[in-house]
Structures are given as structure tokens and as C-alpha cells.
Design a protein around this motif. Structure first.
Motif, PDB file in Angstrom:
ATOM      1  N   CYS A 249       0.842  -1.183  -0.052  1.00 12.49           N
ATOM      2  CA  CYS A 249       0.038   0.063   0.116  1.00 12.49           C
ATOM      3  C   CYS A 249       0.690   1.238   0.147  1.00 12.49           C
ATOM      4  N   LEU A 250       1.886   1.334   0.750  1.00 16.09           N
ATOM      5  CA  LEU A 250       2.726   2.321   0.932  1.00 16.09           C
ATOM      6  C   LEU A 250       3.583   2.745  -0.702  1.00 16.09           C
ATOM      7  N   ALA A 251       3.823   1.459  -1.170  1.00 16.64           N
ATOM      8  CA  ALA A 251       4.295   1.703  -2.518  1.00 16.64           C
ATOM      9  C   ALA A 251       3.391   2.376  -3.551  1.00 16.64           C
ATOM     10  N   ALA A 252       1.861   2.342  -3.302  1.00 13.31           N
ATOM     11  CA  ALA A 252       0.972   2.930  -4.276  1.00 13.31           C
ATOM     12  C   ALA A 252       1.022   4.444  -3.920  1.00 13.31           C
ATOM     13  N   VAL A 253       1.097   4.703  -2.485  1.00 17.18           N
ATOM     14  CA  VAL A 253       0.318   6.062  -2.030  1.00 17.18           C
ATOM     15  C   VAL A 253       1.552   6.913  -1.824  1.00 17.18           C
ATOM     16  N   ALA A 254       2.483   6.371  -1.361  1.00 26.50           N
ATOM     17  CA  ALA A 254       3.837   7.416  -0.685  1.00 26.50           C
ATOM     18  C   ALA A 254       4.383   8.053  -1.843  1.00 26.50           C
ATOM     19  N   GLY A 255       4.741   9.415  -1.745  1.00 28.01           N
ATOM     20  CA  GLY A 255       5.596  10.519  -2.360  1.00 28.01           C
ATOM     21  C   GLY A 255       6.696  10.835  -1.967  1.00 28.01           C
ATOM     22  N   PRO A 256       7.311  11.653  -2.584  1.00 31.85           N
ATOM     23  CA  PRO A 256       8.763  12.210  -2.044  1.00 31.85           C
ATOM     24  C   PRO A 256       8.369  12.853  -0.800  1.00 31.85           C
ATOM     25  N   ASP A 257       7.256  13.688  -0.807  1.00 34.76           N
ATOM     26  CA  ASP A 257       7.116  14.441   0.335  1.00 34.76           C
ATOM     27  C   ASP A 257       6.788  13.696   1.545  1.00 34.76           C
ATOM     28  N   ASP A 258       6.443  12.270   1.381  1.00 39.57           N
ATOM     29  CA  ASP A 258       6.123  11.359   2.660  1.00 39.57           C
ATOM     30  C   ASP A 258       7.373  11.026   3.493  1.00 39.57           C
ATOM     31  N   ARG A 259       8.401  10.900   2.625  1.00 39.64           N
ATOM     32  CA  ARG A 259      10.067  10.333   2.984  1.00 39.64           C
ATOM     33  C   ARG A 259      10.047  10.725   4.517  1.00 39.64           C
ATOM     34  N   PRO A 260      10.043  11.942   4.909  1.00 38.60           N
ATOM     35  CA  PRO A 260      10.387  12.386   6.441  1.00 38.60           C
ATOM     36  C   PRO A 260       9.480  11.582   7.423  1.00 38.60           C
ATOM     37  N   GLU A 261       8.078  11.390   7.138  1.00 42.34           N
ATOM     38  CA  GLU A 261       7.355  10.681   7.775  1.00 42.34           C
ATOM     39  C   GLU A 261       7.686   9.183   7.822  1.00 42.34           C
ATOM     40  N   LEU A 262       8.076   8.589   6.444  1.00 48.86           N
ATOM     41  CA  LEU A 262       8.324   7.092   6.646  1.00 48.86           C
ATOM     42  C   LEU A 262       9.880   6.966   7.385  1.00 48.86           C
ATOM     43  N   LEU A 263      10.724   7.747   7.263  1.00 49.27           N
ATOM     44  CA  LEU A 263      12.007   7.709   7.969  1.00 49.27           C
ATOM     45  C   LEU A 263      11.729   7.843   9.466  1.00 49.27           C
ATOM     46  N   ALA A 264      10.851   8.570   9.943  1.00 49.93           N
ATOM     47  CA  ALA A 264      10.812   8.719  11.100  1.00 49.93           C
ATOM     48  C   ALA A 264      10.011   7.488  11.934  1.00 49.93           C
ATOM     49  N   ALA A 265       9.000   6.914  11.216  1.00 46.01           N
ATOM     50  CA  ALA A 265       8.372   5.565  11.608  1.00 46.01           C
ATOM     51  C   ALA A 265       9.333   4.454  11.471  1.00 46.01           C
ATOM     52  N   ALA A 266      10.221   4.423  10.692  1.00 47.54           N
ATOM     53  CA  ALA A 266      11.401   3.222  10.327  1.00 47.54           C
ATOM     54  C   ALA A 266      12.143   3.556  11.530  1.00 47.54           C
ATOM     55  N   ARG A 267      12.598   4.630  12.069  1.00 50.81           N
ATOM     56  CA  ARG A 267      13.477   4.789  12.923  1.00 50.81           C
ATOM     57  C   ARG A 267      13.138   4.552  14.486  1.00 50.81           C
ATOM     58  N   SER A 268      11.644   5.129  14.667  1.00 53.38           N
ATOM     59  CA  SER A 268      11.378   4.786  16.098  1.00 53.38           C
ATOM     60  C   SER A 268       9.717   4.953  16.174  1.00 53.38           C
ATOM     61  N   GLY A 269       9.033   4.419  15.309  1.00 52.81           N
ATOM     62  CA  GLY A 269       7.598   3.942  15.283  1.00 52.81           C
ATOM     63  C   GLY A 269       7.287   2.873  16.175  1.00 52.81           C
ATOM     64  N   PRO A 270       6.122   2.532  16.585  1.00 55.09           N
ATOM     65  CA  PRO A 270       5.903   1.403  17.003  1.00 55.09           C
ATOM     66  C   PRO A 270       6.158   0.093  16.121  1.00 55.09           C
ATOM     67  N   ASP A 271       6.194  -1.077  16.777  1.00 53.41           N
ATOM     68  CA  ASP A 271       6.834  -2.330  16.191  1.00 53.41           C
ATOM     69  C   ASP A 271       6.342  -2.494  14.859  1.00 53.41           C
ATOM     70  N   ALA A 272       5.211  -2.788  14.943  1.00 56.53           N
ATOM     71  CA  ALA A 272       4.549  -3.209  13.278  1.00 56.53           C
ATOM     72  C   ALA A 272       4.341  -2.141  12.380  1.00 56.53           C
ATOM     73  N   CYS A 273       4.334  -0.628  12.576  1.00 53.91           N
ATOM     74  CA  CYS A 273       4.517   0.246  11.785  1.00 53.91           C
ATOM     75  C   CYS A 273       6.024   0.460  11.338  1.00 53.91           C
ATOM     76  N   ARG A 274       6.850   0.308  12.261  1.00 56.12           N
ATOM     77  CA  ARG A 274       8.436   0.497  12.100  1.00 56.12           C
ATOM     78  C   ARG A 274       8.540  -0.593  11.141  1.00 56.12           C
ATOM     79  N   ALA A 275       8.154  -1.969  11.111  1.00 56.60           N
ATOM     80  CA  ALA A 275       8.445  -3.094  10.279  1.00 56.60           C
ATOM     81  C   ALA A 275       8.060  -2.433   8.956  1.00 56.60           C
ATOM     82  N   ALA A 276       6.589  -2.167   8.976  1.00 58.53           N
ATOM     83  CA  ALA A 276       5.988  -1.893   7.449  1.00 58.53           C
ATOM     84  C   ALA A 276       6.805  -0.692   6.690  1.00 58.53           C
ATOM     85  N   ALA A 277       7.440   0.304   7.439  1.00 56.93           N
ATOM     86  CA  ALA A 277       7.992   1.472   6.869  1.00 56.93           C
ATOM     87  C   ALA A 277       9.500   0.772   6.423  1.00 56.93           C
TER      88      ALA A 277
END
Length: 491
Positions: A249-277
Motif C-alpha cells: 500500500c505504501l508503494a502505491a500512495v507514498a510520494g517524495p513529500d512523505d519520506r520524512p514521515e516514513l523515515l521517522a516511522a522506520a526509526r522510532s515508530g511502534p513495532d508493526a508500523c516500524r516494520a512496514a516502513a
């Protein structure tokens, strides 16, 4: 030097029972040379107490059936096991308790054993694991024998809505459809044929209705909503694992402007959210993905000992293992050389799969350490064994021989034999000979290609395999190649 198998259900590899449990070719050879009572006792234990680590991918039934015939073992023990009172009590574990014995009977039927055929028919009518028995009969019994079973098997299902639902499910889940087709077309039992026809029509309609009205969970269409949806799945007890779906789903909806949010989720988000990011960023080849994976996988619990890893660590390692970039391969070289945790092991596995000759030392070092710390049955060994064979690491032969002898996994032993064929000059005159009697088809095929014909046992065994009606096509093709007049070395 190395950790031995700690599976208490598997006897030591130097014993007759241990050899037979592992499905090694030497098991058959030693059984035929041992006192008959000892050989029968070991064979009985194996058939009635399935020794396989994973019965869905490992083979033993043809191996045991052949030895059963060689020893003229009789069917009394198998009959007593199938019709023991536990068969009706342990219905949920019926496949594991009786599946191997039923498969052995199926192969004996292929060799013309009428007693085995009668026993399979009896069990199909009265046994808890009747569907397995029916599948064995479906490929070996004649039409009249199968038709005769129809009334008794359909009588298992009362003519109620619940009974019809269970019958429809059993028919749909049958591995072999032949008996059901014969019963549905049997002119001698029109009521039986009509019942099965109506159930098939109802099943088709119900499937169409389910496809038309799917009620599965659906995420919203923004990065934040997808990540929230992924986390909701991870928080449910035994809930759906949404990492892969969320990444798509992220591959379909994420754009360049969403990168900071994805990086933050991958660095310190809750476990399942972090894994997806993390998975999304790794699949897109984001320049920060490798650093984020290293950060996620650096956990005190992510050791090298094969213990279960924290979910985020497992997800990070899996995301890294799927990467195919040159940058990922270069990072794998760094991690394999300097880390002794699970990330270092995963890096070595990547080098085993995709690396070059410069990576041979790292792959061999990881293999030795994994065997030393986890023993010869670890799933982590599989890509490393393949890797030392692919890279032709000749000095890996001693550790490969240890894995070959000790592992309880016949699949891993087969991969080890293939690696030995590439690394050990002694293989054709050594393990390759016993592999002609191995329980795995692929291992017998490898042996047929490599075993030296200078040993008198080899040519005789090749001839027997060529004439065996139960042998697999790949093995027989390799055997014919060795027995043809134009066949040359080895041997």
C-alpha cells in the motif's frame, strides 16, 4: 568441535536407529547387515514414530517401504498402530500420528502388496485420518475398489446441513479428486451422485458469493493511515501480520513529500508500523534504508545462537535479505566481517547467495560458527551450505561432512551432499555411494550422477533403481545416463 543435535527424539547418528531416523543410505545398508530382529525393531520405531523435523517437505515413506520389503517385515505392527484406540482420540494430530504409516502402505501397494491394499481400504472406511488413506488409494487402487468405498465414506457425513457442509469441505480439500469423481458418476448409486452434484453446485455458488462480497480490512489511502492500519494488526492478539500488505500500500500512495514521515516511522515508530516502513524503504532502495536496518537489528537479544528474535529485528533482517542492490552487497561484506550477531549472519547468507570468490572466507567462517553455536540442524545453515558449494570452497569439506553425518534434516543433508560434490574430491567414492539409498529423491539423483562405478555395489544399485516402478523420473533419468554404453567418468 561442533555442537551435536539436541533433539532427544533422534538417536545418535552412529546407531542403526539414528541412521534410519535420518533417512541416510547407510541406514538401509546397516539394517540389511544387522541381525533381523534388531533391524525390524528400528524400522518399526521409525514408521510408527515419525522422526521427520518437517513431515510436509521431508520424505521417508518410500525409503521405509523399500526396507520393509527387503526385511519381509509384515503388516501386524502397522495395523496395530492404525487401529489403536488413540486413532479415535487424537483426531487433531491424526496426520502426524498415522500419515507416515499410511504413506508406507501406499508404496507397498505400488509394489503389489495386496495386504497393504486391504489395510488401506479398511482404514479409509474406519480411521480418523481416512482422507490421507483415500489419497493413497486414489493413485493406486482400481476404479472398482474405489467405487466400493463410496457408500461407507459418505456415510461418515449425516444428511443434515452440518453434515453436507462437512462433506463439501472434504471433497474440495481432497488432494486427489479421482475417488470423488467416480462416486459422483457412479450409476449404481444415483442418490450418492445426486448428493455430490448438489454439494458441488452449492460450493461454487458460495465461492462466488464470497468473492462478490469481500469483507476484509482495508486501510485508508494516506501514508499515516496505512501505517496506523499496520500497527492495529500488530496489536491484535494473534492478529493478522500486515507488514507485507502495508508495504504494498505504501508503494502505491507514498510520494517524495512523505519520506520524512516514513523515515521517522522506520526509526522510532511502534513495532508493526516500524516494520512496514522499513520494508517499504528497503524495497524502494532508499539511501537511508541500510542504516535504519542496522539500527533496528542492533538489539541485545539478536545474537547468533538461533534463539527467537524480537519482531522488529526479524522484520529488519528479512527486509535486508530481500535487497538486491550493489550497496546492500557491499554493506553485507562489512557486516559479515565485523559483526557476530544475527545481522552479521544474515549478511553472510547474502554473500553465500550473491557474493563472489572474495567472499568465500566470510561464508565459510559463518558456516563454521553457525554449526558450532547452533548445531547441525539449524535452518540458518541452509544458505551457507549452498554458498560454500556455489563458491567451491574446498576447505569447507570437513564441516560439510560433519553436517552430513549429524543433521536430522534429510533436506539439509541433501543440500550438503550437493556442496560436497562441488568441494570434496572424495565424494564420488564416499558419501555418494550411500546416497544411492538415501530417502530424498534429489539426493539419489545427485548420487546417480556422481557415485563411482568402481564400487561393485554402485552398478547393481543403479540397475535396481532403473527397474524400480516407484522410483522418481529424475532419478531414473540420471541412472539411465550412467548405465548407457556411452557413459563416461566418474568412476
Amino acid at each position: 568441535m561442533f555442537v551435536d543435535s539436541v533433539d532427544s527424539d533422534i538417536a545418535p547418528s552412529g546407531t542403526l536407529l539414528g541412521l534410519l531416523q535420518r533417512g541416510r543410505g547407510d541406514g538401509t545398508l546397516h539394517a540389511l547387515a544387522a541381525p533381523r530382529t534388531e533391524a525390524l525393531s528400528a524400522l518399526r520405531h521409525c514408521v510408527l514414530h515419525d522422526p521427520r523435523r518437517d513431515w510436509q517437505i521431508e520424505h521417508r515413506s518410500l525409503y521405509y517401504a523399500r526396507l520393509h520389503m527387503e526385511l519381509d517385515a509384515g503388516l501386524d505392527d502397522i495395523e496395530g498402530h492404525l487401529f489403536h484406540r488413540d486413532d479415535l482420540v487424537l483426531t487433531e494430530a491424526a496426520e502426524e500420528r498415522t500419515g507416515l504409516a499410511l504413506s508406507v502402505l501406499g508404496h507397498l501397494v505400488s509394489y503389489g502388496d495386496k495386504g497393504a491394499l486391504r489395510l488401506l481400504r479398511r482404514y479409509a472406511v474406519a480411521g480418523a485420518n481416512w482422507q490421507w488413506a483415500l489419497d493413497e488409494l486414489a493413485v493406486r487402487d482400481d476404479d472398482s475398489g474405489l467405487r466400493a468405498l463410496g457408500s461407507a465414506i459418505l456415510a461418515r457425513f449425516p444428511p443434515t446441513s452440518e453434515g453436507d457442509a462437512a462433506l463439501g469441505e472434504a471433497a474440495r480439500n481432497a488432494f486427489e479428486p479421482r475417488p470423488w469423481r467416480l462416486w459422483a458418476e457412479d450409476p449404481a448409486h444415483p442418490e450418492q451422485a445426486e448428493r455430490l452434484r448438489l454439494l458441488q453446485e452449492r460450493g461454487n455458488f458460495d465461492r462466488w458469493q464470497r468473492q462478490l462480497h469481500t469483507q476484509g480490512p482495508r486501510p485508508g489511502w494516506s501514508v499515516r493511515e496505512v501505517l496506523t492500519w499496520a500497527q492495529e494488526g500488530g496489536e491484535q492478539p494473534a492478529g493478522p501480520h500486515r507488514e507485507a500488505a502495508a508495504a504494498r500500500c505504501l508503494a502505491a500512495v507514498a510520494g517524495p513529500d512523505d519520506r520524512p514521515e516514513l523515515l521517522a516511522a522506520a526509526r522510532s515508530g511502534p513495532d508493526a508500523c516500524r516494520a512496514a516502513a522499513l520494508r517499504h524503504l528497503a524495497e524502494r532502495g532508499d539511501p537511508d534504508a541500510l542504516d535504519l536496518i542496522q539500527e533496528a537489528a542492533t538489539d541485545p537479544a539478536s545474537g547468533y545462537d538461533g534463539a527467537p528474535l524480537p519482531p522488529v529485528v526479524s522484520s529488519a533482517l528479512a527486509s535486508f535479505a530481500r535487497m538486491r542492490s550493489v550497496a546492500a552487497l557491499e554493506r553485507a561484506r562489512q557486516w559479515a566481517a565485523h559483526r557476530d550477531d544475527a545481522l552479521g549472519l544474515t549478511a553472510a547468507q547474502m554473500l553465500a547467495t550473491r557474493g563472489g570468490q572474495q567472499d568465500a572466507k566470510a561464508v565459510l567462517g559463518a558456516l563454521r560458527r553457525a554449526v558450532r553455536e547452533q548445531g547441525p540442524d539449524s535452518d540458518d545453515l541452509w544458505p551457507l551450505v549452498d554458498g560454500v558449494g556455489r563458491l567451491t570452497v574446498h576447505c569447507a569439506a570437513p564441516v560439510l561432512r560433519h553436517i552430513y553425518r549429524e543433521t536430522a534434516s534429510s533436506q539439509l543433508r541433501g543440500r550438503t551432499a550437493r556442496a560436497l560434490a562441488a568441494t570434496d574430491p572424495a565424494f564420488p567414492a564416499g558419501f555418494a555411494i550411500e546416497c544411492l539409498w538415501d530417502c530424498e529423491e534429489s539426493t539419489r539423483e545427485l548420487a546417480a550422477e556422481h557415485a563411482t562405478t568402481g564400487d561393485a555395489r554402485v552398478v547393481e544399485r543403479l540397475r535396481r533403481l532403473a527397474a524400480d516402478p516407484a522410483e522418481q523420473a529424475g532419478v531414473q533419468s540420471a541412472v539411465r545416463g550412467r548405465l548407457s554404453p556411452d557413459a563416461g567418468p566418474p568412476g
